[in-house]
Design a protein around this motif. Structure first.
Motif, short mmCIF file in Angstrom:
data_model
loop_
_atom_site.label_atom_id
_atom_site.label_comp_id
_atom_site.label_asym_id
_atom_site.label_seq_id
_atom_site.Cartn_x
_atom_site.Cartn_y
_atom_site.Cartn_z
N ILE A 1 -11.43 -9.24 2.74
CA ILE A 1 -10.69 -9.47 1.49
C ILE A 1 -11.10 -8.45 0.41
N PHE A 2 -12.42 -8.30 0.24
CA PHE A 2 -12.88 -7.48 -0.89
C PHE A 2 -12.99 -6.00 -0.59
N PHE A 3 -13.02 -5.65 0.67
CA PHE A 3 -13.15 -4.23 0.96
C PHE A 3 -11.91 -3.69 1.68
N LYS A 4 -11.74 -4.10 2.93
CA LYS A 4 -10.62 -3.55 3.70
C LYS A 4 -9.27 -4.00 3.15
N GLY A 5 -9.18 -5.33 2.86
CA GLY A 5 -7.92 -5.88 2.36
C GLY A 5 -7.52 -5.23 1.05
N LEU A 6 -8.51 -5.13 0.16
CA LEU A 6 -8.26 -4.55 -1.17
C LEU A 6 -7.88 -3.08 -1.04
N THR A 7 -8.58 -2.37 -0.18
CA THR A 7 -8.31 -0.95 0.02
C THR A 7 -6.88 -0.77 0.54
N GLU A 8 -6.50 -1.64 1.46
CA GLU A 8 -5.15 -1.56 2.01
C GLU A 8 -4.11 -1.77 0.92
N VAL A 9 -4.38 -2.75 0.06
CA VAL A 9 -3.45 -3.05 -1.05
C VAL A 9 -3.32 -1.83 -1.97
N ILE A 10 -4.46 -1.21 -2.25
CA ILE A 10 -4.45 -0.04 -3.13
C ILE A 10 -3.58 1.07 -2.55
N TRP A 11 -3.75 1.31 -1.25
CA TRP A 11 -2.99 2.43 -0.65
C TRP A 11 -1.51 2.10 -0.47
N TYR A 12 -1.20 0.82 -0.29
CA TYR A 12 0.22 0.43 -0.29
C TYR A 12 0.79 0.63 -1.69
N GLY A 13 -0.04 0.34 -2.70
CA GLY A 13 0.36 0.55 -4.09
C GLY A 13 0.65 2.02 -4.37
N VAL A 14 -0.22 2.87 -3.78
CA VAL A 14 -0.03 4.33 -3.96
C VAL A 14 1.30 4.76 -3.33
N LEU A 15 1.60 4.18 -2.15
CA LEU A 15 2.88 4.49 -1.48
C LEU A 15 4.07 4.04 -2.33
N ALA A 16 3.92 2.85 -2.88
CA ALA A 16 5.00 2.32 -3.74
C ALA A 16 5.16 3.22 -4.97
N GLY A 17 4.02 3.68 -5.51
CA GLY A 17 4.04 4.60 -6.66
C GLY A 17 4.77 5.88 -6.31
N ALA A 18 4.54 6.35 -5.08
CA ALA A 18 5.20 7.58 -4.62
C ALA A 18 6.72 7.39 -4.61
N PHE A 19 7.11 6.20 -4.12
CA PHE A 19 8.54 5.90 -4.05
C PHE A 19 9.14 5.83 -5.46
N VAL A 20 8.43 5.16 -6.36
CA VAL A 20 8.89 5.01 -7.75
C VAL A 20 8.99 6.38 -8.42
N ALA A 21 7.98 7.23 -8.21
CA ALA A 21 7.98 8.57 -8.82
C ALA A 21 9.14 9.40 -8.29
N TRP A 22 9.41 9.20 -7.00
CA TRP A 22 10.52 9.95 -6.38
C TRP A 22 11.86 9.56 -7.03
#
Lengths: 202, 95
Positions: free
Chosen positions: A7-28
């Motif tokens: 939850i606090f390490f892998k799960g959170l890290t995964e959420v962050i990188w999905y967020g980055v992907l979503a950010g990429a889509f939004v920026a595009w």
């Protein structure tokens, strides 16, 4: 602990990188709306996409690797347990074989001892009687005497002849020549030096 | 954009190409029969000056016994090695 770790390490890290992907889509998308910042937004979008995909790839690979590791550890553990059981079985078989050998060795040793004592006693008798096979047989153990008594006439004759030959030998050659003893002792001491090491060489 | 796409594909592939070795170790099997870890004893010598033939026989029998004890140890070590080797070789990694 594993759940908390997820939850606090892998799960959170995964959420962050999905967020980055979503950010990429939004920026595009934003790059088409905000024409003034089109190029910077596209650059940021592509950079975020690369970073997001790359890191999510690492995380997925890591999870797969962890699963493989767990499986490998389990297989190692299983192999070790199986080997240990096999070695315990081998040790039991060894102990059994050793027990049988000890019995056989003790019997041979006992027979040799009794024969030595019976012959010595018979030869040392000072009653004026000649040493005969019968006097030696009388000095043998009860077991040996019973074995003799249960023999048929031919077997008894053969056994008596053997004892008579032993008495004759003992009378004619009471002492084994020293040279023979020395030779035997020398052969017994001729042990390879390598076999004598009591510990590993440093 | 084409260049960026190529870069993206390369980056995505690079993320999965990390090669690792399984950092797990199988311990060396333990010898459960501790008697096998002891050296074979010295052969017995014949002591004294006046040795009768039957005393010689006793010494010979003693040494034969020692030989067979040691021989059994050796046979047991051979069996142990062969069985453990067989077990080791049949345990392949299952992916």
């Amino acid at each position: 602990m594993l759940i908390l770790d997820y939850i606090f390490f892998k799960g959170l890290t995964e959420v962050i990188w999905y967020g980055v992907l979503a950010g990429a889509f939004v920026a595009w998308i934003a790059s088409f709306v905000m024409k003034l910042y089109r190029i910077p937004l596209q650059i940021v979008s592509v950079a975020a996409l690369i970073l997001g995909v790359y890191n999510l790839g690492i995380l997925a690979n890591e999870a797969k690797w962890d699963a493989r590791m767990e499986d490998a550890k389990r297989q190692v553990k299983e192999a070790e347990v199986e080997t240990e059981r096999m070695n315990e079985r081998l040790a039991e078989e060894n102990a059994k074989a050793r027990g049988e050998l000890d019995k056989a060795n003790a019997k041979h040793k006992d027979t040799a001892n009794k024969l030595d004592r019976a012959l010595t006693d018979a030869l040392a008798a000072k009653n004026g009687q000649p040493t005969t096979p019968q006097t030696v047989i009388q000095n043998l153990s009860e077991e040996e005497r019973k074995k003799y008594e249960n023999m048929n006439a031919d077997q008894k004759k053969k056994y008596e002849d053997e004892i008579a030959a032993l008495i004759k030998n003992a009378k004619e050659c009471p002492i084994v020549p020293k040279i023979i003893i020395d030779q035997m002792n020398s052969a017994a001491a001729a042990r390879a030096k390598k076999a004598d090491n009591k510990g590993e060489k440093k | 954009m084409k260049k960026l796409t190529i870069l993206l594909i390369c980056a995505m592939l690079a993320g999965c190409s990390v090669t690792k070795y399984l950092p797990t170790w199988r311990s060396f099997p333990e010898q459960k029969d501790k008697t096998l870890l002891e050296s074979c004893p010295e052969l017995k010598k014949i002591e004294g000056d006046q040795i009768a033939i039957t005393q010689l026989l006793k010494a010979v029998v003693d040494n034969y016994n020692l030989y067979y004890e040691c021989s059994l140890k050796n046979d047991n070590w051979i069996t142990w090695y062969n069985e453990n080797k067989k077990k080791w070789e049949t345990h392949k990694w299952k992916d």
